[in-house]
Design a protein around this motif. Sequence first.
Motif, PDB file in Angstrom:
ATOM      1  N   THR A 229      -8.147  53.823  16.646  1.00  0.00           N
ATOM      2  CA  THR A 229      -8.784  53.224  15.469  1.00  0.00           C
ATOM      3  C   THR A 229      -8.771  51.705  15.541  1.00  0.00           C
ATOM      4  OG1 THR A 229      -6.669  53.505  14.342  1.00  0.00           O
ATOM      5  CG2 THR A 229      -8.390  55.108  13.847  1.00  0.00           C
ATOM      6  N   LYS A 235      -6.964  49.261  10.261  1.00  0.00           N
ATOM      7  CA  LYS A 235      -7.966  50.299  10.004  1.00  0.00           C
ATOM      8  C   LYS A 235      -7.406  51.654   9.586  1.00  0.00           C
ATOM      9  CE  LYS A 235     -11.662  48.139  12.578  1.00  0.00           C
ATOM     10  NZ  LYS A 235     -10.976  47.342  13.643  1.00  0.00           N
ATOM     11  N   ASN A 236      -6.117  51.738   9.299  1.00  0.00           N
ATOM     12  CA  ASN A 236      -5.595  52.979   8.725  1.00  0.00           C
ATOM     13  C   ASN A 236      -6.130  53.141   7.313  1.00  0.00           C
ATOM     14  OD1 ASN A 236      -4.153  54.343  10.613  1.00  0.00           O
ATOM     15  ND2 ASN A 236      -2.140  53.697   9.914  1.00  0.00           N
ATOM     16  N   GLU A 237      -6.415  54.368   6.923  1.00  0.00           N
ATOM     17  CA  GLU A 237      -6.942  54.555   5.568  1.00  0.00           C
ATOM     18  C   GLU A 237      -5.895  54.213   4.511  1.00  0.00           C
ATOM     19  OE1 GLU A 237      -7.527  59.141   5.059  1.00  0.00           O
ATOM     20  OE2 GLU A 237      -7.666  58.660   7.190  1.00  0.00           O
ATOM     21  N   SER A 238      -4.617  54.403   4.838  1.00  0.00           N
ATOM     22  CA  SER A 238      -3.532  53.942   3.968  1.00  0.00           C
ATOM     23  C   SER A 238      -2.282  53.837   4.818  1.00  0.00           C
ATOM     24  CB  SER A 238      -3.300  54.925   2.818  1.00  0.00           C
ATOM     25  OG  SER A 238      -2.490  56.002   3.260  1.00  0.00           O
ATOM     26  N   THR A 241      -0.845  57.312   5.936  1.00  0.00           N
ATOM     27  CA  THR A 241      -1.659  58.215   6.755  1.00  0.00           C
ATOM     28  C   THR A 241      -1.874  57.609   8.132  1.00  0.00           C
ATOM     29  OG1 THR A 241      -2.837  59.019   4.813  1.00  0.00           O
ATOM     30  CG2 THR A 241      -3.897  59.389   6.930  1.00  0.00           C
ATOM     31  N   THR A 243      -4.354  57.657  10.598  1.00  0.00           N
ATOM     32  CA  THR A 243      -5.752  58.096  10.686  1.00  0.00           C
ATOM     33  C   THR A 243      -6.104  58.600  12.079  1.00  0.00           C
ATOM     34  OG1 THR A 243      -6.304  56.513   8.963  1.00  0.00           O
ATOM     35  CG2 THR A 243      -8.130  57.374  10.266  1.00  0.00           C
ATOM     36  N   SER A 244      -5.645  57.892  13.114  1.00  0.00           N
ATOM     37  CA  SER A 244      -5.998  58.314  14.479  1.00  0.00           C
ATOM     38  C   SER A 244      -5.423  59.695  14.781  1.00  0.00           C
ATOM     39  CB  SER A 244      -5.509  57.292  15.508  1.00  0.00           C
ATOM     40  OG  SER A 244      -4.096  57.262  15.565  1.00  0.00           O
ATOM     41  N   LYS A 246      -4.889  62.122  12.527  1.00  0.00           N
ATOM     42  CA  LYS A 246      -5.710  63.098  11.801  1.00  0.00           C
ATOM     43  C   LYS A 246      -6.990  63.433  12.569  1.00  0.00           C
ATOM     44  CE  LYS A 246      -6.865  62.778   7.388  1.00  0.00           C
ATOM     45  NZ  LYS A 246      -7.136  62.139   6.070  1.00  0.00           N
ATOM     46  N   ASP A 282      -0.118  64.738   8.771  1.00  0.00           N
ATOM     47  CA  ASP A 282      -1.439  64.392   9.300  1.00  0.00           C
ATOM     48  C   ASP A 282      -1.973  65.425  10.283  1.00  0.00           C
ATOM     49  OD1 ASP A 282      -1.651  62.119   7.708  1.00  0.00           O
ATOM     50  OD2 ASP A 282      -0.527  60.903   9.156  1.00  0.00           O
TER      51      ASP A 282
ATOM     52  N   SER B  69     -14.463  51.960  18.144  1.00  0.00           N
ATOM     53  CA  SER B  69     -13.352  52.878  17.839  1.00  0.00           C
ATOM     54  C   SER B  69     -13.477  54.105  18.728  1.00  0.00           C
ATOM     55  CB  SER B  69     -13.393  53.308  16.372  1.00  0.00           C
ATOM     56  OG  SER B  69     -13.140  52.223  15.530  1.00  0.00           O
TER      57      SER B  69
END
Lengths: 368, 368
Positions: A229, A235-238, A241, A243-244, A246, A282, B69
């Motif tokens: 990501t 760039k993590n959604e939060s 989480t 993200t990569s 998930k 995740d 990405s």
Amino acid sequence: MNKVAVVGYGNTKFSNEDKPIESLLVSATKSLFDQTKNIDKNDIDAVLVSTNDNAKYLSAILSELTGISPKISHTVENLCSSGTNSIVSAYSYLVAGLADIALVVGADRYDCHGQILEWDSARGEFKHPIFWASMFTKAHKREFGTTEEDLAVVSAKNHTNAKLNPHAYSDKTYSIDDVLQSKFVTDDLHLLDCSRPCSGASSVLLASENVAKKFEQPVWIKGIGQKTTSASLTKNESLTTMTSTKIAARQAFDMAKIQVNDVDVAELHDAFTICEIMALEDLGFAKKGEGVSYVRELYGTQDKKINPRGGLIGAGHPLGATGVAQVAEITQQLQNKAEKRQVKNVNVGLVHNMSAAATSSNVLLFQS
Amino acid sequence: MNKVAVVGYGNTKFSNEDKPIESLLVSATKSLFDQTKNIDKNDIDAVLVSTNDNAKYLSAILSELTGISPKISHTVENLCSSGTNSIVSAYSYLVAGLADIALVVGADRYDCHGQILEWDSARGEFKHPIFWASMFTKAHKREFGTTEEDLAVVSAKNHTNAKLNPHAYSDKTYSIDDVLQSKFVTDDLHLLDCSRPCSGASSVLLASENVAKKFEQPVWIKGIGQKTTSASLTKNESLTTMTSTKIAARQAFDMAKIQVNDVDVAELHDAFTICEIMALEDLGFAKKGEGVSYVRELYGTQDKKINPRGGLIGAGHPLGATGVAQVAEITQQLQNKAEKRQVKNVNVGLVHNMSAAATSSNVLLFQS
């Protein structure tokens, strides 16, 4: 499409020994040769080295030192997930028909250069991974009421599992209280919440379908998911989480046509205690916010399903070796050869390996 | 089997500038984006960095800096042939179906750490590549009567070609006499017999068959050959034969079902003048001992068939960039976009890239 199987593995003990990187690589290769029946060095088409070491040309050097003359040889580096990146590269050579047998050897020394996130000047002096782990921990506490004790359960569980792993760095068990009483390294994380850099090496042998049958108990690679990501935390959604992870998990499950409920045994990237809890969420083993109760149940029932070899926290974390060691463990588990660590009735295994605050993640699925 | 094409390329100027490795990587990526129509960053599935730099996690960093990405990202290192190793890795991901579009960016700085063969203690103090090149040269002189002037022809030819390459390190032409009058670095090799380490970066974009058609003039990868014989000089059949190059060439020609006589334009790894002569012989362009007359004829007729961009001697040799730059050049040539360097009526191109006294070699074949 060619199928690809893991057909061999090797390990050194993970330790704080001051061994040359070449010796570590050779030891893990020799361990694989010793344990793998019907292997002929002349049949090895690719030798990939996974490492963060600064030495160059290590695949050719390893090949020469071990008497292999492969077609393909090079080093792969992607910080803490170098190991699974190498294995996916080897998988690709086999599927693409450029190779039939590939050896992947991961190794790093206790003082390797991938441990500090040197590039990220935006972090100021906070370049050690523990600072992002602290941010994750603070956020998880705030959002889900996670406690220090919850985190300590992960460490206690994984050290307990590592006690049965002859290659693990740690040979001690720790109670939840022991973890809580270990010194604070940041506001949120105790020393025993952290995995330890160390010296170690692991290896796996991959074979394409047509040659895999000459080896005993091939373990098939069924699913691969990978995602980058970013290189920082932007760039993590939060902050609760990964993200990569998930996204990589979704790819891997889709490719394998396997559900998370089908997974019998898993190696998760517990660089810090919070990482195992977040990874469980995740990857879908637990709903968001329920990773803690999932881990507490495992610990209570002494279930070794998650991180049977002790995870990075118990086994140690020689960066380039870790992803390879995870795949070696899942292979052993699915071959029912994991001795005292053996999880019962296992058919499907998962490996989760990531780098630098989960800015990139790899998820692999295996079936015996 | 998926087919794979090169559908874009980019270059920085090769120079002695003191630029950060990240800037070099970004510049070559931007150059590719600027020159490639119909590229959408969101479609890039893999970002591979080819380098000998000690910085870690460069693929993720490059991805973040350029707004990509990807799924797959890591660094590949194999000394001077890191570039073609990366391209073969990317090819494999595409054929294996793990990616549809892959970006490969190679870069190194003038002071990069792959220039000295540090591992080989058997060489004593003779760890600079020029010492094996001297051994090759002495042996070729002894066996085939090769002269200093013969070697100088290679340098004069490649510097002449480089003069027409806007990205080349060298912008001077040298006569055979100029080369002979440049200072001796060893008994056998003048300064102008050697390629120069420098700072530079090159990039290529690879696409699988189903998406390649949206790009202009795809150039197809038809043959791949790779071989590692050793990490030292112990396993060459003689000092006048680069065994790994011979074996890799045979594989590549077999895979492509192409003969050496079909090759219209080639990039050879002329790290030193003797290497171009030996490569011509070991790839089959000339019989053993006839590489010299082959080169003299090219020089006499101003034929740019071999090393049109000036080779490593004229263009410079930023280790991790070289193999990528070679593939970028062959792509340009087969697209008839090489401007003043354009070789006429070209349909088949070859790239030869090797490491450390040809202890490993890669040979790639391309067709428009």
